[in-house]
Design a protein around this motif. Structure first.
Motif, PDB file in Angstrom:
ATOM      1  N   LEU A 204      48.274  -0.405  50.305  1.00  0.00           N
ATOM      2  CA  LEU A 204      47.023  -0.630  49.574  1.00  0.00           C
ATOM      3  C   LEU A 204      45.821  -0.527  50.511  1.00  0.00           C
ATOM      4  O   LEU A 204      44.796   0.060  50.166  1.00  0.00           O
ATOM      5  CB  LEU A 204      47.047  -2.002  48.897  1.00  0.00           C
ATOM      6  CG  LEU A 204      47.902  -2.130  47.636  1.00  0.00           C
ATOM      7  CD1 LEU A 204      47.999  -3.592  47.224  1.00  0.00           C
ATOM      8  CD2 LEU A 204      47.329  -1.294  46.499  1.00  0.00           C
ATOM      9  N   ARG A 205      45.962  -1.098  51.696  1.00  0.00           N
ATOM     10  CA  ARG A 205      44.846  -1.094  52.646  1.00  0.00           C
ATOM     11  C   ARG A 205      44.526   0.318  53.146  1.00  0.00           C
ATOM     12  O   ARG A 205      43.370   0.740  53.152  1.00  0.00           O
ATOM     13  CB  ARG A 205      45.169  -2.007  53.836  1.00  0.00           C
ATOM     14  CG  ARG A 205      44.107  -1.973  54.932  1.00  0.00           C
ATOM     15  CD  ARG A 205      44.543  -2.797  56.142  1.00  0.00           C
ATOM     16  NE  ARG A 205      44.561  -4.211  55.849  1.00  0.00           N
ATOM     17  CZ  ARG A 205      43.513  -5.031  55.990  1.00  0.00           C
ATOM     18  NH1 ARG A 205      42.352  -4.548  56.415  1.00  0.00           N
ATOM     19  NH2 ARG A 205      43.624  -6.303  55.706  1.00  0.00           N
ATOM     20  N   PHE A 206      45.556   1.050  53.566  1.00  0.00           N
ATOM     21  CA  PHE A 206      45.314   2.310  54.254  1.00  0.00           C
ATOM     22  C   PHE A 206      45.334   3.543  53.348  1.00  0.00           C
ATOM     23  O   PHE A 206      44.865   4.598  53.752  1.00  0.00           O
ATOM     24  CB  PHE A 206      46.317   2.470  55.404  1.00  0.00           C
ATOM     25  CG  PHE A 206      46.057   1.517  56.524  1.00  0.00           C
ATOM     26  CD1 PHE A 206      45.034   1.758  57.428  1.00  0.00           C
ATOM     27  CD2 PHE A 206      46.793   0.356  56.658  1.00  0.00           C
ATOM     28  CE1 PHE A 206      44.766   0.863  58.454  1.00  0.00           C
ATOM     29  CE2 PHE A 206      46.540  -0.539  57.686  1.00  0.00           C
ATOM     30  CZ  PHE A 206      45.521  -0.291  58.594  1.00  0.00           C
ATOM     31  N   VAL A 207      45.864   3.390  52.138  1.00  0.00           N
ATOM     32  CA  VAL A 207      45.852   4.528  51.209  1.00  0.00           C
ATOM     33  C   VAL A 207      44.756   4.351  50.164  1.00  0.00           C
ATOM     34  O   VAL A 207      43.957   5.264  49.930  1.00  0.00           O
ATOM     35  CB  VAL A 207      47.231   4.702  50.531  1.00  0.00           C
ATOM     36  CG1 VAL A 207      47.193   5.871  49.546  1.00  0.00           C
ATOM     37  CG2 VAL A 207      48.317   4.945  51.580  1.00  0.00           C
ATOM     38  N   VAL A 208      44.708   3.179  49.553  1.00  0.00           N
ATOM     39  CA  VAL A 208      43.724   2.930  48.491  1.00  0.00           C
ATOM     40  C   VAL A 208      42.413   2.394  49.063  1.00  0.00           C
ATOM     41  O   VAL A 208      41.339   2.644  48.513  1.00  0.00           O
ATOM     42  CB  VAL A 208      44.294   1.944  47.443  1.00  0.00           C
ATOM     43  CG1 VAL A 208      43.266   1.616  46.368  1.00  0.00           C
ATOM     44  CG2 VAL A 208      45.559   2.509  46.804  1.00  0.00           C
ATOM     45  N   GLY A 209      42.491   1.638  50.175  1.00  0.00           N
ATOM     46  CA  GLY A 209      41.306   0.962  50.692  1.00  0.00           C
ATOM     47  C   GLY A 209      41.088  -0.381  50.028  1.00  0.00           C
ATOM     48  O   GLY A 209      39.957  -0.882  49.965  1.00  0.00           O
ATOM     49  N   LEU A 210      42.181  -0.997  49.537  1.00  0.00           N
ATOM     50  CA  LEU A 210      42.105  -2.280  48.834  1.00  0.00           C
ATOM     51  C   LEU A 210      42.680  -3.373  49.722  1.00  0.00           C
ATOM     52  O   LEU A 210      43.854  -3.324  50.116  1.00  0.00           O
ATOM     53  CB  LEU A 210      42.876  -2.210  47.521  1.00  0.00           C
ATOM     54  CG  LEU A 210      42.876  -3.473  46.644  1.00  0.00           C
ATOM     55  CD1 LEU A 210      41.459  -3.880  46.279  1.00  0.00           C
ATOM     56  CD2 LEU A 210      43.717  -3.242  45.387  1.00  0.00           C
ATOM     57  N   THR A 211      41.864  -4.370  50.050  1.00  0.00           N
ATOM     58  CA  THR A 211      42.288  -5.476  50.887  1.00  0.00           C
ATOM     59  C   THR A 211      42.074  -6.788  50.120  1.00  0.00           C
ATOM     60  O   THR A 211      41.709  -6.784  48.941  1.00  0.00           O
ATOM     61  CB  THR A 211      41.480  -5.506  52.196  1.00  0.00           C
ATOM     62  OG1 THR A 211      40.093  -5.712  51.885  1.00  0.00           O
ATOM     63  CG2 THR A 211      41.635  -4.201  52.961  1.00  0.00           C
ATOM     64  N   TYR A 212      42.289  -7.900  50.809  1.00  0.00           N
ATOM     65  CA  TYR A 212      42.019  -9.190  50.164  1.00  0.00           C
ATOM     66  C   TYR A 212      41.528 -10.191  51.198  1.00  0.00           C
ATOM     67  O   TYR A 212      41.734 -10.036  52.400  1.00  0.00           O
ATOM     68  CB  TYR A 212      43.263  -9.722  49.445  1.00  0.00           C
ATOM     69  CG  TYR A 212      44.385 -10.198  50.348  1.00  0.00           C
ATOM     70  CD1 TYR A 212      44.460 -11.523  50.765  1.00  0.00           C
ATOM     71  CD2 TYR A 212      45.395  -9.312  50.755  1.00  0.00           C
ATOM     72  CE1 TYR A 212      45.494 -11.956  51.581  1.00  0.00           C
ATOM     73  CE2 TYR A 212      46.433  -9.737  51.566  1.00  0.00           C
ATOM     74  CZ  TYR A 212      46.480 -11.054  51.973  1.00  0.00           C
ATOM     75  OH  TYR A 212      47.510 -11.488  52.783  1.00  0.00           O
ATOM     76  N   THR A 213      40.859 -11.228  50.697  1.00  0.00           N
ATOM     77  CA  THR A 213      40.393 -12.331  51.524  1.00  0.00           C
ATOM     78  C   THR A 213      40.706 -13.637  50.814  1.00  0.00           C
ATOM     79  O   THR A 213      40.891 -13.655  49.586  1.00  0.00           O
ATOM     80  CB  THR A 213      38.876 -12.206  51.802  1.00  0.00           C
ATOM     81  OG1 THR A 213      38.485 -13.208  52.738  1.00  0.00           O
ATOM     82  CG2 THR A 213      38.058 -12.394  50.525  1.00  0.00           C
ATOM     83  N   GLU A 214      40.780 -14.734  51.580  1.00  0.00           N
ATOM     84  CA  GLU A 214      41.112 -16.040  51.013  1.00  0.00           C
ATOM     85  C   GLU A 214      39.971 -17.021  51.232  1.00  0.00           C
ATOM     86  O   GLU A 214      39.327 -17.019  52.282  1.00  0.00           O
ATOM     87  CB  GLU A 214      42.386 -16.589  51.656  1.00  0.00           C
ATOM     88  CG  GLU A 214      43.609 -15.722  51.449  1.00  0.00           C
ATOM     89  CD  GLU A 214      44.803 -16.212  52.244  1.00  0.00           C
ATOM     90  OE1 GLU A 214      45.455 -17.187  51.807  1.00  0.00           O
ATOM     91  OE2 GLU A 214      45.066 -15.641  53.329  1.00  0.00           O
TER      92      GLU A 214
END
Length: 241
Positions: free
Chosen positions: A56-66
């Motif tokens: 998700l991070r390196f293909v879509v560019g979707l990350t998360y934070t808490e």
């Protein structure tokens, strides 16, 4: 052009996701031969999820934070979260390593993943059985808590669009009163990036917000109203895509 690139990246993720998931079929014979130890099954599952997060991070560019990690207390035996996409079903397995997800039986239709979920084990319910489903959920919930595993509930039952009112299905308040454990409310805005509101996955940062735990002992109606209000109040603070 930007939209086309996002679509292509999302499709690329879907293909890699399928290949990554299929590769974990190779682990099933090994785990079967060694007796399907639940701890090892959960470890394999977390490895699979970390791979999904990487894609998700390196293909879509979707990350998360808490946010609000200080609210995560060991004694909070039930985790209640809104449900907007597949994302939280997967990533919560890493955020809460030994969690027992209360999930509908439809999850068992997913090849490979269903085997890992069944032997983790998760609490799979068939809503059509009515009161029998609740009794099984209560019995397996107690067993999970006795093992030190928190329960994860999506009280809406199914994925909802961002902005839809959070309304609990029947039985959630009974589980709370019967198990007598604190509840950790959690809010995500995953539906702004992955879910029914979008034709394909979007880049950005999903926020996971942990709220102040709700103590045990509240009347059932008060508990439901309290948690619903907490979730609804926090959700707009996470922003939208």
């Amino acid at each position: 052009m930007a939209q086309m690139q996002r679509k292509l990246r999302s499709l690329a993720f879907d293909g890699l996701f399928a290949l990554w998931t299929g590769s974990f079929a190779l682990g099933i014979p090994f785990l079967w031969l060694v007796g399907r130890p639940a701890g090892a099954v959960r470890a394999f599952t977390r490895l699979w999820v970390r791979g999904v997060v990487f894609l998700l991070r390196f293909v879509v560019g979707l990350t998360y934070t808490e946010r609000g990690r200080a609210h995560r207390q060991p004694e909070a035996g039930i985790i209640i979260s809104n449900h907007e996409s597949t994302w939280e079903t997967l990533v919560y397995l890493v955020l809460f390593p030994d969690v027992a997800i209360v999930a509908k039986k439809e999850l068992l239709r997913i090849p490979v993943l269903s085997w890992y979920l069944r032997h983790s084990p998760m609490i799979i319910i068939d809503r059509e059985t009515g009161s029998a489903a609740f009794k099984m959920m209560l019995k397996q919930g107690r067993a999970a808590l006795a093992e030190g595993r928190p329960l994860l509930l999506f009280p809406q039952g199914s994925r909802m669009l961002p902005g839809e009112p959070i309304r609990f299905r029947r039985g959630i308040e009974l589980l709370y009163t019967q198990l007598g454990t604190p509840v950790l409310p959690v809010v995500v805005n995953s539906g702004d990036f992955w879910g029914a509101a979008h034709a394909f996955k979007q880049p950005g940062t999903i926020t996971v917000s942990y709220l102040e735990p709700v103590p045990p002992g509240l009347p059932a109606a008060s508990f439901t109203q309290t948690v619903q209000t907490l979730l609804e109040t926090e959700r707009p603070k996470l922003g939208t895509h």
